[in-house]
Design a protein around this motif. Sequence first.
Motif, short mmCIF file in Angstrom:
data_model
loop_
_atom_site.label_atom_id
_atom_site.label_comp_id
_atom_site.label_asym_id
_atom_site.label_seq_id
_atom_site.Cartn_x
_atom_site.Cartn_y
_atom_site.Cartn_z
N TYR A 141 12.24 6.18 9.08
CA TYR A 141 11.06 5.35 8.87
C TYR A 141 9.82 6.18 8.49
N GLY A 142 10.01 7.47 8.27
CA GLY A 142 8.85 8.29 7.92
C GLY A 142 9.20 9.33 6.87
N GLY A 143 8.17 10.04 6.40
CA GLY A 143 8.41 11.08 5.41
C GLY A 143 8.11 10.55 4.02
N ASN A 144 9.13 10.38 3.19
CA ASN A 144 8.86 9.95 1.81
C ASN A 144 8.48 8.46 1.76
N ALA A 145 8.00 8.05 0.60
CA ALA A 145 7.46 6.69 0.45
C ALA A 145 8.52 5.63 0.72
N GLU A 146 9.75 5.89 0.29
CA GLU A 146 10.81 4.91 0.51
C GLU A 146 11.03 4.69 2.01
N THR B 1 3.32 2.34 6.46
CA THR B 1 3.38 2.61 5.02
C THR B 1 2.53 3.81 4.60
N ALA B 2 1.47 4.13 5.38
CA ALA B 2 0.54 5.18 4.95
C ALA B 2 0.84 6.54 5.60
N PRO B 3 0.83 7.60 4.82
CA PRO B 3 1.03 8.94 5.38
C PRO B 3 -0.06 9.32 6.39
N ARG B 4 -1.22 8.66 6.28
CA ARG B 4 -2.32 8.90 7.22
C ARG B 4 -1.87 8.75 8.68
N THR B 5 -1.05 7.77 8.93
CA THR B 5 -0.66 7.44 10.31
C THR B 5 0.83 7.63 10.58
N GLU C 291 2.79 3.66 -4.90
CA GLU C 291 3.48 3.26 -3.66
C GLU C 291 3.21 1.79 -3.32
N VAL C 292 1.97 1.35 -3.58
CA VAL C 292 1.62 -0.06 -3.34
C VAL C 292 2.47 -0.96 -4.25
N LEU C 293 2.59 -0.57 -5.51
CA LEU C 293 3.35 -1.39 -6.46
C LEU C 293 4.84 -1.39 -6.13
N ASP C 294 5.35 -0.23 -5.70
CA ASP C 294 6.76 -0.16 -5.29
C ASP C 294 7.01 -1.04 -4.08
N LEU C 295 6.07 -1.03 -3.14
CA LEU C 295 6.22 -1.89 -1.96
C LEU C 295 6.28 -3.37 -2.38
N ALA C 296 5.40 -3.75 -3.30
CA ALA C 296 5.39 -5.14 -3.77
C ALA C 296 6.74 -5.52 -4.37
#
Length: 174
Positions: free
Chosen positions: A36-41, A25-29, A82-87
């Motif tokens: 499965y990568g790139g934008n938040a979705e 979920t985090a761009p850090r990693t 992003e956290v709220l969208d994931l929820a």
Amino acid sequence: YLAKKTGYDGVEIMGSEGYLINQFTAPRTNKRKDKYGGNAENRRRFPVEIVRETRKRCGDDFIIMFRMSVIDLVPEGSTREEVLDLARELEAAGASLLNSGIGWHEARVPTIVTSVPRAAFVEATRQVKDVVSIPVVASNRINDPDVAEEILKSGQADAVSMARQLLADPEFVK
Ligand SMILES: Cc1cc2nc3c(=O)[nH]c(=O)nc-3n(C[C@H](O)[C@H](O)[C@H](O)COP(=O)(O)O)c2cc1C
């Protein structure tokens, strides 16, 4: 599915503390270039697919708790939005309830030691509660009955989880 077959009522999917799912979920990693990568979705596709598939295979009569990282506390963690969208997406995918993970293990912000004020991170949980209708659980440094009760009474969370307190004092719930 194996847990259900064995007779368990439900499972908790560990999506926080900087473990594998959280690393997606985090761009850090997450440096992936595929879907499965790139934008938040794309970054939340992995956890959302896990919940959706678990629900599909286990049916409605099975508790799926997802422990999400409500605040990463590391550079290049997920943003609040992003956290709220994931929820929201975890709820839509079939999660029964959401638990709160606070900070990655490598976070430089103290999250569990005694110097952390009781229930210090409950606001991050409350923000998640605001955007979903499934129950949301608060965590970390909740080890006093009045603090726990206040969280519930004020509507900041639907339940509280305790780890070390129940190890230290098994009579606590009484
Ligand atoms: C030694 C130790 C090991 C932990 N291992 C896990 C773990 O494997 N999975 C998990 O979700 N949380 C783990 N946690 C975090 C706890 O679930 C909990 O979030 C944390 O201790 C804060 O809550 P507390 O103040 O009620 O203890 C661990 C905590 C400690 C102290």
